[in-house]
Design an enzyme around this catalytic site. Structure first.
Site, PDB file in Angstrom:
ATOM      1  N   ASP A 145      -6.480   1.132   1.175  1.00 24.54           N
ATOM      2  CA  ASP A 145      -6.378   1.023   2.626  1.00 24.54           C
ATOM      3  C   ASP A 145      -7.696   0.490   3.170  1.00 24.54           C
ATOM      4  O   ASP A 145      -8.605   0.129   2.422  1.00 24.54           O
ATOM      5  CB  ASP A 145      -6.009   2.367   3.255  1.00 24.54           C
ATOM      6  CG  ASP A 145      -7.039   3.465   2.958  1.00 24.54           C
ATOM      7  OD1 ASP A 145      -8.147   3.157   2.456  1.00 24.54           O
ATOM      8  OD2 ASP A 145      -6.736   4.634   3.248  1.00 24.54           O
ATOM      9  N   LYS A 184       0.833  -1.204   0.000  1.00 21.17           N
ATOM     10  CA  LYS A 184       0.000   0.000   0.000  1.00 21.17           C
ATOM     11  C   LYS A 184       0.868   1.255   0.000  1.00 21.17           C
ATOM     12  O   LYS A 184       0.631   2.194  -0.770  1.00 21.17           O
ATOM     13  CB  LYS A 184      -0.928  -0.013   1.206  1.00 21.17           C
ATOM     14  CG  LYS A 184      -1.812   1.234   1.311  1.00 21.17           C
ATOM     15  CD  LYS A 184      -1.519   1.986   2.581  1.00 21.17           C
ATOM     16  CE  LYS A 184      -2.275   3.283   2.677  1.00 21.17           C
ATOM     17  NZ  LYS A 184      -1.957   4.038   3.901  1.00 21.17           N
TER      18      LYS A 184
END
Length: 212
Positions: free
Chosen positions: A139, A121
């Protein structure tokens, strides 16, 4: 209704609300963005922005940061949580950037994900926002909204990323990541959500089914 039509509706709503979404983490270059994104894990962007000025006053480049005492870094970033692990990661990744990458943040997913404290991420955010390489950082908030809107099964963050990349045009990914984040904060929070006041949930009910 075809899912492609719903995707087009959602994209149109997001682009009208946030035509040019700003990057919420304060930074001046790829290195300071990398550090800010690393710090944002389990911490809000707004909170990160309150102590990164002090951190970047201590050191705003890997050459200087690698020589700073880890305890000094930890003392500054303590408000974000996980400060022992994050401070060590900042020190170590700075040293690696100097020793392996001439002090530059690499524009490469594999190289980024090899750095301490940097997962997929974080690497996706840096690749898209620092280097404008199409990536879709997912996320927990984007994961939640994708499920709420019926765009993904919600079984895993990894699956949500694959689903969103399949549904939305590649050229929209960089802005769309930020657009969904801003939309979630303003209209579609995890708690206290009012579906009737939400520009998307007022159209698409639970699991993204369009209301008649």
């Amino acid at each position: 209704m075809k899912k492609s039509e719903k995707v087009a509706d959602i994209l149109n709503i997001l682009q009208k609300l946030y035509p040019k979404p700003p990057i919420p983490l304060n930074h001046k270059d790829p290195y300071t963005l990398l550090i800010a994104v690393l710090l944002s894990a389990q911490c809000t962007d707004a909170r990160v922005n309150t102590f990164t000025p002090a951190l970047f006053e201590l050191a705003d480049n890997p050459f200087d940061m690698m020589h700073k005492d880890v305890d000094d870094i930890k003392a500054i970033i303590r408000p974000c949580g996980l400060s022992p692990r994050k401070s060590k990661a900042i020190s170590e990744l700075s040293r690696i950037l100097v020793e392996k990458h001439q002090g530059q943040v690499p524009c490469d997913f594999d190289a980024l994900e090899e750095l301490p404290g940097v997962g997929h991420k974080t690497a996706s955010v840096v690749m898209s926002q620092a280097f404008e390489v199409p990536a879709f950082a997912v996320d927990t908030h984007i994961h939640r909204l994708a499920y709420r809107w019926g765009l993904s099964t919600g079984k895993s963050v990894e699956q949500t990323e694959k689903d969103l990349k399949r549904l939305f045009p590649k050229e929209t990914w960089i802005a769309l990541h930020l657009q969904i984040i801003y939309f979630g904060r303003e209209f579609c929070p995890a708690r206290g959500h009012d579906p009737q006041a939400c520009p998307i949930c007022s159209i698409y009910g639970r699991k993204g089914i369009k209301k008649s």
